[in-house]
Motif scaffolding. Sequence first.
Motif, mmCIF file in Angstrom:
data_model
loop_
_atom_site.group_PDB
_atom_site.id
_atom_site.type_symbol
_atom_site.label_atom_id
_atom_site.label_comp_id
_atom_site.label_asym_id
_atom_site.label_seq_id
_atom_site.Cartn_x
_atom_site.Cartn_y
_atom_site.Cartn_z
ATOM 1 N N PHE A 183 9.872 3.419 4.577
ATOM 2 C CA PHE A 183 9.999 4.784 4.070
ATOM 3 C C PHE A 183 11.086 4.809 3.014
ATOM 4 O O PHE A 183 12.202 4.372 3.270
ATOM 5 N N LYS A 231 3.498 -0.012 2.762
ATOM 6 C CA LYS A 231 3.167 -0.981 3.803
ATOM 7 C C LYS A 231 2.852 -2.286 3.101
ATOM 8 O O LYS A 231 2.029 -2.318 2.184
ATOM 9 N N LYS A 291 0.881 -1.166 0.000
ATOM 10 C CA LYS A 291 0.000 0.000 0.000
ATOM 11 C C LYS A 291 0.920 1.218 0.000
ATOM 12 O O LYS A 291 1.830 1.298 0.819
ATOM 13 N N THR A 311 5.872 6.194 1.247
ATOM 14 C CA THR A 311 5.890 5.152 2.281
ATOM 15 C C THR A 311 5.133 3.950 1.748
ATOM 16 O O THR A 311 4.159 4.083 1.018
ATOM 17 N N ASN A 338 12.732 0.733 7.477
ATOM 18 C CA ASN A 338 11.556 0.073 8.003
ATOM 19 C C ASN A 338 11.358 0.461 9.455
ATOM 20 O O ASN A 338 12.261 0.311 10.265
ATOM 21 N N SER A 392 1.570 5.311 0.343
ATOM 22 C CA SER A 392 0.940 6.509 0.905
ATOM 23 C C SER A 392 1.975 7.612 0.974
ATOM 24 O O SER A 392 3.169 7.372 0.826
ATOM 25 N N ARG A 433 8.188 0.106 12.361
ATOM 26 C CA ARG A 433 6.824 -0.268 12.706
ATOM 27 C C ARG A 433 6.035 -0.792 11.516
ATOM 28 O O ARG A 433 4.873 -0.451 11.321
ATOM 29 N N ASP A 434 6.710 -1.577 10.689
ATOM 30 C CA ASP A 434 6.078 -2.196 9.521
ATOM 31 C C ASP A 434 5.778 -1.236 8.389
ATOM 32 O O ASP A 434 5.133 -1.619 7.419
ATOM 33 N N PHE A 435 6.191 0.016 8.498
ATOM 34 C CA PHE A 435 6.077 0.943 7.377
ATOM 35 C C PHE A 435 7.462 1.123 6.776
ATOM 36 O O PHE A 435 8.439 1.268 7.495
#
Lengths: 378, 361
Positions: free
Chosen positions: B301, B327, B234, B325, B295, B236, B297-299
């Motif tokens: 960048f 995910k 995903k 970003t 990486n 964002s 918190r599972d995001f």
Amino acid sequence: MGDTSRLCSVWLGSETGILKGVSLSRKQAFNFCNTSHLSRDQEVRALCWGDPAESELLVGSVDGTVKTFSTEKGAFTETRRYGEPAEGCFTGLAVLSGSALVTCVECGTLRVWREDSSEAVTELDAGKNVCRMRQSPVHRHKVATGGKENGLKIWDLERPEKPLFTAKNLRDDWLDLRRPQWVRDMAFIPDSEKVVTCTGYHQVHVFDPSSPQRRPVLEVEYGEHPLTALSLPAAGNAVVVGNTHGQIAVLDLRKGLVRGCLKGLVGGVRGLQCHPSQPVVASCGLDRFLRIHGLEDRKLQHKVYLKSRLNCVLLASRDLEDGGGAAGQGGPPEVKEEGDDDELWDTMEQVEERPKRNPEEEEELQKKKSKKRKKEQD
Amino acid sequence: MDITEVPVSQDITGKKKKKNKKPKKKSVNQEGNGEGSGVLKTEQKMEKSEPAGAAAGAAFPPTFSVSEIKNKQRRHLMFMKLKQEKRKQKMQLKKKKKKEREALGDKAPPKEVPKTIENQRVYDETTVDPEDEEVAFDEGTDEFSAYFNGLTNPKVLITTSDRPRGRTVRFCEQLATVIPNAHVYYRRGLALKRVVPQCISRNFTYLLVINEDRKVPNGMVLCHLPDGPTAHFKVSSVKLRKEMKRRGKDPTEHSPEVILNNFTTRLGHSIGRLFAALFPQDPQFVGRQVATFHNQRDFIFFRFHRYIFKNEKKVGIQELGPRFTLKLRSLQKGTFDSKYGEYEWVLKRHDMDSCRRKFQL
């Protein structure tokens, strides 16, 4: 090495070619590897018990070799080549009485091998793209095969010319188009002739060879993703299926309803097996975990991380917790305690006979009170 | 209209008497309430005066809590006062500690580390141990082994979902400048399953599809080509070059370095390798450009910078290029086949969101 392998009650085959044994009571996993040099050719595709006493495991790899692993000695004792890797990988391994081995590969060739000869004793063609071959637990000479655009066929190995039962495809759909079929896994239902299969089009079918109907007797749909694995629990009338998204569900075969889902798996399910006596099911898949769920409460009981993607799982018939001796010792004292309780309750009952009148009196009083209140309100 | 603040004994007698007596009871109750509220008011006045009168740090009577006041305005006022008290106490404590620290000088105890979610992360059993042989073998023979052994060079095909709008088109163009050897093609409504074999025949190693929703890129499918895993992300917070402040000039044709931060678990390793194989391998860095996949918190960048070493210890960086970003939503084994493919990892929100300190990557 032998001690560790004797402890293991769950056996798994991985994509890296390592045979893994897990001991749940000690919460440890052990790797058993044939050579110090690993290779992807040795990827384990089929696992089965070599003998009814479960002292030997047969491990089928992608390159066409079948290795025998002895749980007593904890080492691989034998390796034999049963076919070319070009034909495809093993889709099923089974053992016949009299030390004969049945192998089935993806291109459809089903062969029966004897120990002495290097040529197959019996050979039959089960069609193309076979996905799975399973042996009937009751009639050892009956096997079932199924695959992509290859319906369920039940073969009798003593009469290999024609299958005993060929399933017919489902009726054409509402647009009169032929329904695609893709049998991924099957199982023989004990105590009857029926066979249950799961398909890549998220259907579960039950076939009954004893009835004249060649189409499925029961059809159940679950989920939106292909079902990859199937297992029958010891308590009948149910089936456990898993799909490529990691969803495992228990379906009831009487009506075709979903009884419940087992949560936790995040990768595609590759192997499912229910324990022959305990209500537990072991699942393994692409997320590199072995999970053991209880079937009654559908809760996760054990979770073990095994570092490679897992292809197949095999459970030992004995108690999973491996505390077979300890459980036996715990049994008799428990029985004795219950006996003492019974005596206590017998003595108690005699005392309780008298106060029984009080609740009756209270009921009468309450009735009178309610009557009074009703009068007042009026 | 029965008033509930009357004690229990009065209630029962109220019920059993006849209706005629009820209004009298009500009036009695109201008076009682008046008294009760009066009592309450006085109580509150007492309590208000208490903090004012008492010394700082005085405790309220132990059975009283701010939430028991029924009047919203008064409750709000009391709560504000409580918070101010607490803040005052906290500041005093801090000042005291600071003074003690200065007084002690070198002998002061070390500063306490504050708790953060990253600190409190639940230990993941799939965390990769660098010396683990099995994992090393698994990674050494997986689908990326051809790239990591230096046998293939990456060639990336970037495309979008059908009929992309301006923002997505510009995003794709900028991505093509960031990733070397990347080609942007217009997706003429072709099915991805048919695009994949054509790419393989033309020796592409990656297929990158940016999905667009309402004129904004929101998804990305990254497919490693010969038979490799497909990751669906995903997307964002996409910022294009002209929206960035204090950015440098456009990136040049040099291959950037790649920095992968914090991919610790087994799944994280797979995704990290997926990103690393996008860029050509060249240990002799030319052109001071670096692409970072961080990486947290599972995001994930993504940032693209140009750096210059001012001296041994100081680096100056200027950000170029787009930033976004990601995910991870699913990782599928094999090339793109969302219907019949086998998934190695799928984001299951309700199963995974139960613990805030547990992360998958």
